[in-house]
Design a protein around this motif. Structure first.
Motif, short mmCIF file in Angstrom:
data_model
loop_
_atom_site.label_atom_id
_atom_site.label_comp_id
_atom_site.label_asym_id
_atom_site.label_seq_id
_atom_site.Cartn_x
_atom_site.Cartn_y
_atom_site.Cartn_z
N ASP A 144 -1.81 -7.40 -1.32
CA ASP A 144 -2.29 -6.98 0.40
C ASP A 144 -1.32 -8.73 1.07
O ASP A 144 -0.56 -8.77 2.03
CB ASP A 144 -3.70 -7.24 1.01
CG ASP A 144 -3.90 -7.13 2.60
OD1 ASP A 144 -2.83 -6.52 3.36
OD2 ASP A 144 -3.96 -7.63 3.40
N TYR A 151 4.38 -4.30 4.84
CA TYR A 151 3.82 -2.98 4.34
C TYR A 151 5.25 -1.61 5.08
O TYR A 151 5.58 -0.54 4.46
CB TYR A 151 2.67 -2.45 5.12
CG TYR A 151 1.90 -2.77 4.54
CD1 TYR A 151 1.92 -2.29 3.21
CD2 TYR A 151 0.92 -4.04 4.68
CE1 TYR A 151 0.54 -2.53 2.59
CE2 TYR A 151 -0.55 -4.36 3.75
CZ TYR A 151 -0.62 -3.96 2.51
OH TYR A 151 -1.72 -4.43 1.81
N ARG A 158 8.10 4.44 -0.02
CA ARG A 158 7.20 5.67 -0.56
C ARG A 158 7.99 6.67 -0.18
O ARG A 158 8.05 7.74 -0.95
CB ARG A 158 5.99 5.60 -0.02
CG ARG A 158 4.94 6.95 -0.59
CD ARG A 158 3.53 6.14 -0.14
NE ARG A 158 2.26 7.37 -0.34
CZ ARG A 158 2.01 8.21 0.47
NH1 ARG A 158 2.62 7.80 2.13
NH2 ARG A 158 1.23 9.22 -0.12
N VAL A 164 2.51 4.44 -4.91
CA VAL A 164 2.02 3.27 -4.63
C VAL A 164 0.21 3.17 -5.34
O VAL A 164 -0.20 4.11 -5.15
CB VAL A 164 1.42 2.95 -2.72
CG1 VAL A 164 0.41 1.81 -2.36
CG2 VAL A 164 2.49 3.75 -1.74
N ASN A 166 -2.89 -0.46 -6.44
CA ASN A 166 -3.59 -1.25 -6.53
C ASN A 166 -3.33 -2.66 -7.08
O ASN A 166 -3.01 -2.43 -8.49
CB ASN A 166 -5.14 -0.87 -6.13
CG ASN A 166 -6.12 -1.60 -5.23
OD1 ASN A 166 -5.74 -3.08 -5.70
ND2 ASN A 166 -6.96 -1.71 -4.67
N GLN A 189 -8.66 -4.05 -1.15
CA GLN A 189 -7.35 -2.94 -1.54
C GLN A 189 -7.26 -1.41 -1.16
O GLN A 189 -6.72 -1.23 -0.50
CB GLN A 189 -6.66 -3.71 -2.84
CG GLN A 189 -5.17 -3.35 -2.48
CD GLN A 189 -4.09 -3.68 -1.11
OE1 GLN A 189 -4.07 -4.53 -0.07
NE2 GLN A 189 -2.58 -4.26 -1.52
N GLN A 190 -8.15 -0.84 -1.42
CA GLN A 190 -7.62 0.44 -1.73
C GLN A 190 -8.27 1.41 -0.46
O GLN A 190 -7.84 1.59 0.04
CB GLN A 190 -9.66 1.03 -2.58
CG GLN A 190 -9.42 1.11 -3.72
CD GLN A 190 -8.29 1.79 -4.25
OE1 GLN A 190 -7.25 1.43 -4.80
NE2 GLN A 190 -9.44 3.30 -5.24
N LYS A 192 -7.46 -0.67 2.28
CA LYS A 192 -6.24 -1.24 3.20
C LYS A 192 -4.99 -0.50 2.81
O LYS A 192 -4.47 -0.20 3.89
CB LYS A 192 -5.71 -2.73 2.68
CG LYS A 192 -7.02 -3.73 3.59
CD LYS A 192 -5.94 -4.15 4.24
CE LYS A 192 -6.40 -5.88 4.91
NZ LYS A 192 -6.31 -6.12 6.44
N LEU A 193 -4.91 0.30 1.61
CA LEU A 193 -4.30 0.63 0.56
C LEU A 193 -4.29 2.77 2.20
O LEU A 193 -3.01 3.33 2.43
CB LEU A 193 -3.57 0.72 0.06
CG LEU A 193 -2.71 -0.15 -0.82
CD1 LEU A 193 -3.40 -0.29 -2.56
CD2 LEU A 193 -1.83 -0.24 -0.68
N ARG A 196 -3.18 2.43 5.64
CA ARG A 196 -1.35 1.59 5.63
C ARG A 196 -1.06 2.88 5.34
O ARG A 196 0.54 3.76 5.85
CB ARG A 196 -0.80 0.67 4.57
CG ARG A 196 -1.51 -0.49 5.18
CD ARG A 196 -0.68 -0.98 6.43
NE ARG A 196 -1.34 -1.89 7.01
CZ ARG A 196 -0.26 -3.12 8.09
NH1 ARG A 196 -0.09 -2.27 8.70
NH2 ARG A 196 -0.96 -4.09 8.02
#
Length: 293
Positions: A144, A151, A158, A164, A166, A189-190, A192-193, A196
């Motif tokens: 991140d 992103y 993607r 994607v 981590n 981060q899990q 955040k992704l 996103r």
């Protein structure tokens, strides 16, 4: 992850699975390719003109716009299609219950290797074109704090088929940190992704390739199925092998989102073309890692 040959700022050598507990973690900066296990000083950079041949776009003369995609990207022949992936790939085995397993290769007889790109510093739109035109399966392990406001670029990757995964919130060397700190980096981060992209990754790569039992426990608790290291790493002009002197079916290859400033003027697409040539020269093609894990 920046190896001495690669650049300032890449991940440090990945220990072989099961050997992530020992020497102190390298100074944080960026990820570096994995040398032979136990190696000390890095090997010197390959000669500047190694890997010569057809040039990728941006590296010299441009091919005809109506050339087949593989020629436009500097390959002499198309990538062989990957075999049909197994319906039920064998699950990697964890050392103990409650720990995520560690892999640096996949047990398969298929003549495939797997391309993984780390961090997210470089956002070259031509790499999006390359992945789309070559239908190149790549796995992106994103951090991140490195991606920052970028992103959208990785959403475009993607959209053309990249996956994607981590690589922590802040690219912190995890080994030796308490459980709460490691869990915050991975689960953070899990989350955040998920925000996103609407997905929670199943694969995790620890910064610098270093980890301990606490890392594996925190990863499992964050929903990670496997901690992914590597058997070979992409250098500016060639590959560096962690084991042996050539690629084998099932090997995971480390690359990084780096640009000319870190790559002695080379571009990410040019480096990827060189990598694909090496893969083809060894009678292999590229598979999608998530199809096998």
């Amino acid at each position: 992850m920046g190896a001495p040959v690669l650049t300032p700022g890449a991940d440090a050598p990945a220990p072989a699975p099961g050997h992530g507990t020992g020497a102190p973690a390298p100074t944080p900066g960026a990820d570096a390719p994995a040398p032979n296990p136990g190696a000390g000083a890095p090997s010197p950079a390959p000669a500047p003109n190694s890997g010569a041949g057809a040039r990728a776009p941006g590296a010299g003369a441009s091919p005809h716009p109506h050339s087949p995609p593989y020629r436009r990207w500097g390959l002499s022949e198309p990538l062989a299609p990957a075999p049909q992936p197994p319906d039920r790939p064998p699950a990697p085995r964890a050392a103990d219950p409650g720990l995520a397993p560690v892999v640096d290769r996949v047990a398969t007889r298929d003549k495939v290797v797997f391309l993984t790109y780390d961090d997210g510093a470089e956002r070259d739109p031509r790499f999006v074109e390359m992945v789309r035109e070559l239908r190149l399966p790549v796995s992106m392990f994103l951090t991140d704090s490195v991606v920052g406001p970028g992103y959208g670029h990785f959403a475009r990757l993607r959209a053309v088929g990249a996956t994607v995964q981590n690589h922590t919130l802040d690219h912190t060397a995890l080994r030796g940190l308490p459980y709460a700190g490691q869990r915050a980096e991975i689960c953070g981060q899990q989350n955040k992704l998920k925000q996103r992209f609407g997905i929670r990754p199943t694969l995790f790569r620890p910064p610098y390739g270093v980890y301990d039992t606490t890392t594996l426990r925190a990863a499992a608790d964050c929903g990670i199925w496997a901690v992914v290291l590597w058997r070979a790493s992409m250098q500016i002009t060639d590959l560096r092998y962690a084991v042996g002197d050539h690629l084998r079916p099932g090997d995971i290859v480390l690359a990084q989102f780096r640009g000319p400033a870190q790559l002695n003027g080379a571009t990410l697409t040019r480096m990827t073309t060189r990598l694909l040539r090496r893969i083809q020269e060894q009678g292999l093609t590229v598979g999608r890692l998530e199809d096998y894990l």
